[in-house]
Scaffold this active site. Structure first.
Site, PDB file in Angstrom:
ATOM      1  N   TRP A  23       0.826  -1.224   0.000  1.00 53.01           N
ATOM      2  CA  TRP A  23       0.000   0.000   0.000  1.00 53.01           C
ATOM      3  C   TRP A  23       0.855   1.268   0.000  1.00 53.01           C
ATOM      4  O   TRP A  23       0.328   2.363  -0.061  1.00 53.01           O
ATOM      5  CB  TRP A  23      -0.989   0.001   1.167  1.00 53.01           C
ATOM      6  CG  TRP A  23      -0.400  -0.421   2.469  1.00 53.01           C
ATOM      7  CD1 TRP A  23       0.170   0.388   3.404  1.00 53.01           C
ATOM      8  CD2 TRP A  23      -0.331  -1.754   2.988  1.00 53.01           C
ATOM      9  NE1 TRP A  23       0.609  -0.354   4.456  1.00 53.01           N
ATOM     10  CE2 TRP A  23       0.307  -1.669   4.247  1.00 53.01           C
ATOM     11  CE3 TRP A  23      -0.728  -2.999   2.515  1.00 53.01           C
ATOM     12  CZ2 TRP A  23       0.547  -2.792   5.035  1.00 53.01           C
ATOM     13  CZ3 TRP A  23      -0.488  -4.117   3.311  1.00 53.01           C
ATOM     14  CH2 TRP A  23       0.135  -4.013   4.543  1.00 53.01           C
ATOM     15  N   GLU A  36      -5.883   0.252   5.396  1.00 54.32           N
ATOM     16  CA  GLU A  36      -6.023   0.795   6.747  1.00 54.32           C
ATOM     17  C   GLU A  36      -7.069   0.032   7.547  1.00 54.32           C
ATOM     18  O   GLU A  36      -6.883  -0.219   8.728  1.00 54.32           O
ATOM     19  CB  GLU A  36      -6.369   2.293   6.694  1.00 54.32           C
ATOM     20  CG  GLU A  36      -5.223   3.166   6.196  1.00 54.32           C
ATOM     21  CD  GLU A  36      -3.966   3.063   7.073  1.00 54.32           C
ATOM     22  OE1 GLU A  36      -4.088   2.763   8.279  1.00 54.32           O
ATOM     23  OE2 GLU A  36      -2.867   3.273   6.541  1.00 54.32           O
ATOM     24  N   TYR A 119      -8.725   8.352  12.696  1.00 55.10           N
ATOM     25  CA  TYR A 119      -7.441   7.810  12.279  1.00 55.10           C
ATOM     26  C   TYR A 119      -7.465   7.454  10.784  1.00 55.10           C
ATOM     27  O   TYR A 119      -6.573   7.854  10.018  1.00 55.10           O
ATOM     28  CB  TYR A 119      -7.058   6.569  13.118  1.00 55.10           C
ATOM     29  CG  TYR A 119      -5.895   5.866  12.483  1.00 55.10           C
ATOM     30  CD1 TYR A 119      -4.599   6.333  12.676  1.00 55.10           C
ATOM     31  CD2 TYR A 119      -6.095   4.807  11.597  1.00 55.10           C
ATOM     32  CE1 TYR A 119      -3.527   5.747  12.031  1.00 55.10           C
ATOM     33  CE2 TYR A 119      -5.033   4.211  10.942  1.00 55.10           C
ATOM     34  CZ  TYR A 119      -3.753   4.688  11.169  1.00 55.10           C
ATOM     35  OH  TYR A 119      -2.698   4.122  10.508  1.00 55.10           O
ATOM     36  N   ASP A 137      -1.493   6.605  15.259  1.00 52.24           N
ATOM     37  CA  ASP A 137      -1.959   5.337  15.816  1.00 52.24           C
ATOM     38  C   ASP A 137      -1.170   5.079  17.105  1.00 52.24           C
ATOM     39  O   ASP A 137      -0.411   5.941  17.569  1.00 52.24           O
ATOM     40  CB  ASP A 137      -1.808   4.196  14.794  1.00 52.24           C
ATOM     41  CG  ASP A 137      -0.353   3.873  14.493  1.00 52.24           C
ATOM     42  OD1 ASP A 137       0.551   4.548  15.052  1.00 52.24           O
ATOM     43  OD2 ASP A 137      -0.097   2.950  13.709  1.00 52.24           O
TER      44      ASP A 137
END
Ligand code: SF4
Length: 302
Positions: A23, A36, A119, A137
């Protein structure tokens, strides 16, 4: 060396040792969203193959939105925590309706999508659209707290303080690499229990560094070996059987169902008829979560 050099050190380390993750080779907001969501409750190593497989099945937001929920659950199930599949599918349908299949760049607009938290909104905004927003995070929070505040354990810090710190620390024009670098450092070097300060690129500037050895020694005195044991497998828990039910339903032909007794035997070799109420309760809860459908005494993927 002054703390103003901290971004340079971290970014140079990331350029040399950052993890090569699939990613990180795309700016497609949809692919980043999928990654995610997968990473929220699953380790990177397990996510990588599933991420590729899932995108091969559903290469775009539109493709995901157009699929049936059962198809999405089937593709997702090897990863576990299948509720994420239901939510991601619903989110894709909402995004197609509200944004014509294009995820917006603005984190506030992204937050209008049901189930998309701060987030994930920040991650999509930064990693897909290069917006200069902090992506915080647990790993990032810990690294920032240690390196910039000298706080060994970040868990007691108010979220607002962490958010302000993260925003202030963001180096101009380098948000993408900075956020990814903090994540990598927190995942591979500055870990929660065994930070490897001796090989940390921030060692000379980190404000928590002088306390780390004392803290680690005190922690090992406090915690007996049993505290380190790997959590016993969740076998036997409701979550375990929820996963087994979805796996058993994936194994039957698309659109087919299983009766409760057959389902019970598929998930538990010593299943007995007396356990049917327990099984019914489990499948009804799965039905409320949108994962299965219960038709009289038969069950199928939703
Ligand atoms: S020096 Fe140690 S505590 Fe500080 S950031 Fe690096 S690994 Fe973490």
């Amino acid at each position: 060396m002054s703390q103003e050099f901290l971004p340079d050190l971290l970014l140079a380390w990331y350029a040399r040792q950052g993890r090569d993750l699939p990613w990180r080779h795309t700016r497609d907001p949809y692919a980043i969203l999928v990654a995610e969501v997968m990473l929220q409750q699953t380790q990177v190593e397990r996510v990588v193959p599933r991420y590729r497989e899932f995108l091969a099945c559903f290469p775009s937001l539109e493709a995901l939105a157009a699929a049936s929920r059962a198809e999405v659950i089937r593709a997702w199930a090897p990863l576990g925590y299948n509720l994420r599949a239901v939510r991601l599918h619903a989110l894709a349908q909402q995004a197609v309706q509200e944004f014509g299949g294009h995820l917006p760049a603005d984190p506030q607009a992204l937050r209008r999508l049901k189930g998309l938290g701060p987030y994930t909104a920040a991650a999509v905004a930064c990693f897909a659209f290069d917006l200069p927003v902090p992506v915080v995070d647990t790993n990032v929070r810990r690294v920032l707290a240690r390196a910039l505040l000298g706080e060994v354990d970040a868990r007691h810090l108010p979220p607002r303080q962490v958010a302000a710190l993260a925003a202030q620390a963001l180096p101009a024009g380098r948000a993408y690499d900075w956020n990814q670098a903090l994540m990598d450092l927190g995942a591979t070097v500055c870990t929660a229990l065994q930070p490897a300060c001796a090989r940390c690129p921030l060692e000379r500037l980190c404000l928590a560094r002088p306390q780390m050895e004392r803290w680690q020694a005190a922690r090992s005195m406090r915690e007996r070996p049993a505290d380190y044991r790997v959590n016993s497998p969740f076998q036997g828990s409701s979550r375990y059987y929820r996963g087994r039910i979805v796996d058993a339903l994936r194994a039957v032909a698309e659109g087919a169902s299983l009766d409760l007794l057959a389902l019970g035997r598929a998930i538990k070799p010593d299943f007995e008829a007396a356990e049917l109420p327990w099984l019914l309760d489990l499948v009804q809860r799965l039905e409320r979560d949108g994962l299965v459908r219960v038709l009289a005494d038969r069950v199928m993927l939703a």
